[in-house]
Design a protein around this motif. Structure first.
Motif, PDB file in Angstrom:
ATOM      1  N   THR A  23       0.820  -1.211   0.000  1.00 23.27           N
ATOM      2  CA  THR A  23       0.000   0.000   0.000  1.00 23.27           C
ATOM      3  C   THR A  23       0.854   1.260   0.000  1.00 23.27           C
ATOM      4  OG1 THR A  23      -1.764  -1.152   1.182  1.00 23.27           O
ATOM      5  CG2 THR A  23      -1.802   1.242   1.247  1.00 23.27           C
ATOM      6  N   ASP A  32       0.890  -1.402  -4.919  1.00 26.31           N
ATOM      7  CA  ASP A  32       0.114  -2.473  -5.534  1.00 26.31           C
ATOM      8  C   ASP A  32      -1.273  -2.509  -4.916  1.00 26.31           C
ATOM      9  OD1 ASP A  32      -0.698  -4.729  -6.873  1.00 26.31           O
ATOM     10  OD2 ASP A  32       0.473  -6.111  -5.669  1.00 26.31           O
ATOM     11  N   PRO A  33      -2.320  -2.343  -5.714  1.00 32.82           N
ATOM     12  CA  PRO A  33      -3.672  -2.376  -5.156  1.00 32.82           C
ATOM     13  C   PRO A  33      -4.107  -3.767  -4.694  1.00 32.82           C
ATOM     14  CG  PRO A  33      -3.776  -2.140  -7.530  1.00 32.82           C
ATOM     15  CD  PRO A  33      -2.324  -2.042  -7.139  1.00 32.82           C
ATOM     16  N   LEU A  34      -3.413  -4.812  -5.104  1.00 40.17           N
ATOM     17  CA  LEU A  34      -3.782  -6.172  -4.714  1.00 40.17           C
ATOM     18  C   LEU A  34      -2.929  -6.713  -3.562  1.00 40.17           C
ATOM     19  CD1 LEU A  34      -4.358  -7.815  -8.195  1.00 40.17           C
ATOM     20  CD2 LEU A  34      -6.064  -7.090  -6.544  1.00 40.17           C
ATOM     21  N   SER A  35      -2.278  -5.832  -2.834  1.00 36.63           N
ATOM     22  CA  SER A  35      -1.386  -6.300  -1.773  1.00 36.63           C
ATOM     23  C   SER A  35      -2.140  -6.900  -0.593  1.00 36.63           C
ATOM     24  CB  SER A  35      -0.510  -5.148  -1.290  1.00 36.63           C
ATOM     25  OG  SER A  35      -1.318  -4.096  -0.788  1.00 36.63           O
ATOM     26  N   VAL A  37      -4.593  -9.054  -0.814  1.00 35.64           N
ATOM     27  CA  VAL A  37      -5.309 -10.250  -1.248  1.00 35.64           C
ATOM     28  C   VAL A  37      -5.078 -11.431  -0.302  1.00 35.64           C
ATOM     29  CG1 VAL A  37      -3.552 -11.174  -2.808  1.00 35.64           C
ATOM     30  CG2 VAL A  37      -5.946 -11.541  -3.313  1.00 35.64           C
TER      31      VAL A  37
END
Length: 91
Positions: A23, A32-35, A37
């Motif tokens: 983030t 990374d927006p998918l960190s 997950v």
């Protein structure tokens, strides 16, 4: 049971660390927006229930695994008390 609680706690802390790194772009990583997950499988079924109610967002994903961790710790304490009671009851 303590091993499972400890392992889940370590996985939760690792997922929170990866969320923070991704983030904020720490340690030279790209944002990374998918960190986050990795928090989703740790927080099931609470994330699914929150989605059904209409709650969503990062706070739900962060707190849902904490609920599972608290449940695991409560189960661990119950099992330890039960074992201690059995030891005291047997002569």
């Amino acid at each position: 049971m303590r091993v499972i609680c400890g392992l889940f706690g370590l996985l939760y802390l690792g997922a929170l660390g990866l969320l923070a790194i991704g983030t904020f772009g720490l340690f030279g990583q790209e944002q990374d927006p998918l960190s986050g997950v990795f928090l989703i499988p740790l927080g099931m079924p609470w994330i699914w229930l929150a989605d059904k109610v209409g709650l969503s967002g990062a706070l739900v994903a962060i707190l849902a695994p904490l609920i599972n961790l608290l449940i695991l710790f409560a189960l661990c304490r119950m099992m330890n008390r039960r074992r201690a009671a059995k030891r005291e009851a047997t002569p």
